[in-house]
Scaffold this motif. Structure first.
Motif, short mmCIF file in Angstrom:
data_model
loop_
_atom_site.label_atom_id
_atom_site.label_comp_id
_atom_site.label_asym_id
_atom_site.label_seq_id
_atom_site.Cartn_x
_atom_site.Cartn_y
_atom_site.Cartn_z
N ALA A 155 -5.08 4.45 2.26
CA ALA A 155 -5.71 4.82 3.40
C ALA A 155 -6.48 3.78 3.45
O ALA A 155 -7.26 2.93 5.04
CB ALA A 155 -6.20 5.88 3.18
N ALA A 156 -7.61 3.55 2.15
CA ALA A 156 -8.52 1.99 2.58
C ALA A 156 -7.77 1.07 2.74
O ALA A 156 -8.25 -0.03 3.29
CB ALA A 156 -9.21 2.21 1.00
N ILE A 157 -7.21 0.27 2.36
CA ILE A 157 -6.52 -1.01 2.68
C ILE A 157 -5.81 -0.94 4.19
O ILE A 157 -5.88 -1.64 5.05
CB ILE A 157 -5.17 -1.51 1.48
N ALA A 158 -5.61 0.19 4.45
CA ALA A 158 -4.82 0.28 6.18
C ALA A 158 -6.01 0.26 6.62
O ALA A 158 -5.78 -0.24 8.33
CB ALA A 158 -4.41 2.20 6.21
N LYS A 159 -6.88 0.49 6.51
CA LYS A 159 -8.54 0.24 7.82
C LYS A 159 -8.04 -1.08 7.77
O LYS A 159 -10.13 -1.66 8.49
CB LYS A 159 -9.86 0.49 6.88
N SER A 160 -8.17 -2.37 7.04
CA SER A 160 -7.74 -3.47 7.56
C SER A 160 -6.81 -4.37 8.55
O SER A 160 -7.39 -5.40 9.17
CB SER A 160 -7.70 -4.41 6.04
N GLY A 161 -6.20 -3.41 8.87
CA GLY A 161 -5.04 -3.72 9.87
C GLY A 161 -3.81 -4.27 9.69
O GLY A 161 -2.51 -3.79 10.42
N ALA A 162 -3.85 -3.97 8.19
CA ALA A 162 -2.31 -4.11 7.49
C ALA A 162 -2.18 -3.14 7.55
O ALA A 162 -1.62 -1.89 7.46
CB ALA A 162 -2.77 -4.68 6.24
N PHE A 163 -0.48 -2.95 7.25
CA PHE A 163 0.81 -1.78 7.59
C PHE A 163 1.26 -1.85 5.95
O PHE A 163 1.37 -2.42 5.33
CB PHE A 163 1.50 -2.45 8.01
N VAL A 164 0.97 -0.71 5.64
CA VAL A 164 0.63 -0.08 4.37
C VAL A 164 1.37 0.95 3.81
O VAL A 164 2.48 1.70 4.68
CB VAL A 164 -0.54 0.54 3.94
N THR A 165 2.75 0.35 2.93
CA THR A 165 3.76 1.50 2.62
C THR A 165 3.26 2.28 1.01
O THR A 165 2.93 1.11 0.61
CB THR A 165 4.94 1.00 2.20
N ALA A 166 3.01 3.59 1.31
CA ALA A 166 2.70 4.25 -0.26
C ALA A 166 3.72 5.13 -0.61
O ALA A 166 4.66 5.13 -1.01
CB ALA A 166 1.57 5.52 -0.08
N LEU A 167 4.10 4.15 -1.97
CA LEU A 167 4.69 4.35 -3.28
C LEU A 167 4.77 5.45 -4.19
O LEU A 167 3.79 4.92 -4.88
CB LEU A 167 6.56 3.34 -3.08
N ASP A 168 5.78 6.69 -4.02
CA ASP A 168 4.83 7.36 -5.70
C ASP A 168 6.01 7.87 -6.13
O ASP A 168 7.11 7.92 -5.13
CB ASP A 168 3.86 8.23 -5.36
N PHE A 169 6.30 8.22 -7.66
CA PHE A 169 7.67 9.05 -8.03
C PHE A 169 7.79 10.11 -7.96
O PHE A 169 8.27 11.13 -8.48
CB PHE A 169 8.15 8.00 -9.39
N SER A 170 6.41 10.84 -7.34
CA SER A 170 5.94 12.55 -7.58
C SER A 170 5.93 13.10 -6.26
O SER A 170 5.25 12.32 -5.81
CB SER A 170 4.22 12.61 -8.70
#
Length: 252
Positions: free
Chosen positions: A67-82
């Motif tokens: 969410a902090a990265i997305a504030k820049s206007g970038a398209f963020v994909t959050a990946l986790d195995f949990s």
């Protein structure tokens, strides 16, 4: 949960994180005495995301960093195995795209992302060399890698104090703040077992990254590692995994 000998079973680690998902962010804030937010700010600055760039946030947990990265206007994909972490993340950040997968076999095409980042997750991956190879593969030529991870404080007195904190203070705090204190026993051991800054830098170079550098944060308790995928010598096939550094996870 198995002891942290860096030969951990991925399903065990995933189950462990499922159990701490709901109180994970709060517990981390308490254990770091508020420094976790400062580390997150430093990581986002190192990534330097730009509007409309594609950024992959690995071991994203509940998506706080995403969410902090997305504030820049970038398209963020959050990946986790949990699955547990992702469920909490989707509830808190419905605008972020969450993907459940293992970092050693990323479900993305070659040269997909402008930047890849992972915070406090590389040491929990069963094969960190395979994960680094996958990060290299999915980055575009010239793409940026930023790793934020616990590490070895370079000053002996700080290093000794930190180990005392992990072994004596942290267990007491966790019993009050966390829903699963045994999980944090593993996490403390994984921090102590993780290799130092110079070793991780060698791993990045062995995976093919150039312009490798690191910067210590909070007296060296945490380090930011950075690298670039070369523009003129990009090797992007899955066969890149076989060319990763032969060093094992202990750095020996």
């Amino acid at each position: 949960m198995a002891r942290a000998d860096l030969t951990k079973n991925s399903s065990d680690v995933s189950t462990m994180f499922d159990g701490v998902a709901k109180r994970y962010d709060r517990t981390n804030a308490i254990l770091s005495a508020g420094a976790a937010s400062l580390w997150r700010i430093a990581t986002v600055r190192a990534i330097a995301p730009r509007p409309r760039e594609a950024v992959l946030d690995l071991a994203a947990g509940t998506g706080t960093s995403s969410a902090a990265i997305a504030k820049s206007g970038a398209f963020v994909t959050a990946l986790d195995f949990s699955a547990g972490m992702i469920a909490v993340g989707r509830e808190r950040h419905p605008d972020i795209e969450f993907v459940q997968a293992d970092a050693t076999t990323l479900p993305f095409d070659d040269e997909t992302f402008d930047a890849v980042t992972i915070s406090f997750g590389l040491r929990n991956i069963t094969d960190p060399h395979a994960a680094l190879a996958e990060m290299y593969r999915v980055l575009k030529p010239g793409g940026r890698l930023v790793i934020c991870e616990f590490t070895t404080p370079p000053v002996p007195v700080i290093r000794a104090t930190y180990r005392w904190y992990l072994r004596s203070v942290m267990p007491t705090v966790v019993r009050v703040a966390s829903s699963n204190s045994e999980a944090y026993d593993y996490l403390a051991e994984s921090i102590e077992a993780w290799p130092d800054q110079q070793t991780l830098s060698r791993w990045l170079r062995g995976a093919g990254f150039s312009r490798v550098a690191h910067r210590n944060l909070t007296l060296g308790v945490v380090a930011l590692h950075r690298g670039r995928k070369p523009v003129n010598n990009a090797r992007t096939s899955r066969g890149r995994r076989a060319a990763a550094s032969p060093l094992d996870a202990t750095g020996v």
